[in-house]
Design an enzyme around this catalytic site. Structure first.
Site, mmCIF file in Angstrom:
data_model
loop_
_atom_site.group_PDB
_atom_site.id
_atom_site.type_symbol
_atom_site.label_atom_id
_atom_site.label_comp_id
_atom_site.label_asym_id
_atom_site.label_seq_id
_atom_site.Cartn_x
_atom_site.Cartn_y
_atom_site.Cartn_z
ATOM 1 N N ASP A 17 6.475 -0.195 -6.755
ATOM 2 C CA ASP A 17 6.929 -1.388 -6.040
ATOM 3 C C ASP A 17 8.287 -1.863 -6.580
ATOM 4 O O ASP A 17 8.473 -3.047 -6.887
ATOM 5 C CB ASP A 17 5.899 -2.523 -6.160
ATOM 6 C CG ASP A 17 4.480 -2.057 -5.925
ATOM 7 O OD1 ASP A 17 4.280 -1.219 -5.028
ATOM 8 O OD2 ASP A 17 3.571 -2.519 -6.643
ATOM 9 N N GLU A 199 2.207 -3.396 4.680
ATOM 10 C CA GLU A 199 2.479 -4.154 3.469
ATOM 11 C C GLU A 199 3.898 -3.849 2.991
ATOM 12 O O GLU A 199 4.634 -3.083 3.615
ATOM 13 C CB GLU A 199 1.463 -3.816 2.365
ATOM 14 C CG GLU A 199 1.535 -2.366 1.885
ATOM 15 C CD GLU A 199 0.501 -2.032 0.815
ATOM 16 O OE1 GLU A 199 -0.475 -2.791 0.647
ATOM 17 O OE2 GLU A 199 0.669 -0.982 0.154
ATOM 18 N N HIS A 263 7.010 1.122 -0.310
ATOM 19 C CA HIS A 263 7.246 -0.163 -0.984
ATOM 20 C C HIS A 263 8.668 -0.229 -1.532
ATOM 21 O O HIS A 263 8.905 -0.218 -2.731
ATOM 22 C CB HIS A 263 6.237 -0.431 -2.089
ATOM 23 C CG HIS A 263 6.115 -1.898 -2.356
ATOM 24 N ND1 HIS A 263 4.947 -2.582 -2.225
ATOM 25 C CD2 HIS A 263 7.057 -2.819 -2.707
ATOM 26 C CE1 HIS A 263 5.155 -3.861 -2.486
ATOM 27 N NE2 HIS A 263 6.444 -4.030 -2.774
ATOM 28 N N ARG A 296 3.604 6.666 -9.989
ATOM 29 C CA ARG A 296 4.496 6.295 -8.891
ATOM 30 C C ARG A 296 5.822 5.915 -9.544
ATOM 31 O O ARG A 296 5.882 5.006 -10.368
ATOM 32 C CB ARG A 296 3.920 5.128 -8.082
ATOM 33 C CG ARG A 296 2.707 5.528 -7.255
ATOM 34 C CD ARG A 296 2.167 4.366 -6.454
ATOM 35 N NE ARG A 296 1.573 3.342 -7.325
ATOM 36 C CZ ARG A 296 1.135 2.159 -6.880
ATOM 37 N NH1 ARG A 296 1.259 1.838 -5.606
ATOM 38 N NH2 ARG A 296 0.586 1.301 -7.720
#
Length: 317
Positions: A17, A199, A263, A296
């Site tokens: 993110d 999202e 994201h 990630r």
């Protein structure tokens, strides 16, 4: 421009993110979810690539009990109305999926060194009985025509929970001025893999248009990016002002070794060229629970614009 900048490969490891903010003085700031989901960190650099090896400072740590004590996710750093703010989500150690959006306010002009004060849960507008009452996260802020807007993801219960994106105008950095408006719900098959998810919104402006990207589907190889478009002169609180892409604008490319891109946030390099910051995995198979697998990684992508339409082009090339 930093000539060592590399694209579409791991840039900052194990930072999901990712959010990069370039301040008016040219300083770059970086924040992201850390694998332990237990704190908020910031990095600072005079160059974009300098963020890669910049010292990481913890500016806030989760509570031991109660709200904001579990799943500290997706912080974003914004400078609004003369102050620094961090928007983030957190759960309750006794109810870990009671995820809600919260706000920190910096008590000075240096977000790295000055203290941060908790402003509590994001406040909804008068007459709004729905916002932030269910699983809510991924709040972002953008400005247009002198107004500030807040966009976030929130789940509704229609059988299995569905994560939609909503928009409202801001009255203050911590409070909505208007009642939520539904922007997008997972309409298509590529938004419904594993979970029905919209999202991680992010906004970029170009040639009189607003492009709002978002992420869809479960946290794995199916994770991908969609996009909405609106005219800057349109009523952004009218859902009809937004056009949704039928297909994802960015998805897994096994040949490139990039899995589950999404994201994202937007920034510019030192020369003003648009850059997308996003996270992705470098392996298709995920060990253990995908949510808690740390691999990630933050990556960078150079954006270009279609000559005829002005739309952003998302390419691994």
């Amino acid at each position: 421009m930093d000539r060592e900048l590399k694209y579409n490969e791991p840039w900052i490891l194990q930072r999901a993110d990712p959010y990069v903010y370039r301040h008016t003085d040219g300083t770059y700031y970086f924040t992201a979810s850390v694998p332990a989901y237990d704190r908020i960190v910031l990095r600072k650099s005079s160059t974009l690539n300098g963020l890669k090896d910049a010292e990481e400072t913890t500016v806030w740590v989760k509570h031991d009990t109660g709200i904001m004590s579990k799943h500290i996710w997706a912080p974003e750093l914004h400078y609004l109305m003369g102050k620094w703010y961090i928007y983030y989500a957190g759960g309750d150690i006794d109810d870990e999926w009671a995820i809600r959006p919260y706000v920190l306010e910096c008590q000075g002009q240096d977000p790295i060194k000055d203290p941060w004060e908790e402003k509590g849960k994001m406040q909804r507008a008068e007459g709004d009985v729905f916002s932030f009452e269910a699983f809510s996260l991924d709040g972002t802020v953008f400005s247009n025509k002198g107004r500030y807007y807040y966009v976030w993801a929130e789940k509704v219960s229609v059988g299995p929970q569905i994560s939609n994106l909503y928009i409202a105008e801001l009255e203050t950095p911590c409070r909505l001025k208007t009642i939520q408006v539904l922007l997008t719900t997972p309409d298509y098959d590529w938004e419904r893999v594993g979970f029905w998810v919209n999202e991680g919104p992010a906004v970029i402006h170009h040639q009189g248009r607003i492009y709002l990207t978002y992420s869809a589907s479960e946290t794995g190889a199916a994770y991908c990016m969609g996009m909405l478009t609106a005219e800057e002169d349109a009523d952004l609180l009218d859902p009809r002002s937004w056009t949704k892409e039928r297909y994802p604008v960015l998805k897994t490319d096994a040949a490139k070794g990039i899995y589950g891109p999404g994201h994202n946030s937007f920034t510019t390099d030192e020369e003003g060229n648009p850059i997308m910051v996003y996270h992705a995995r470098t392996e298709e198979k995920i060990e253990g629970n995908p949510l808690y697998n740390p691999n990630r990684h933050a990556m960078l992508m150079r954006l270009s614009w279609e000559k005829e339409t002005g739309r952003p082009v998302f390419s691994y090339e």
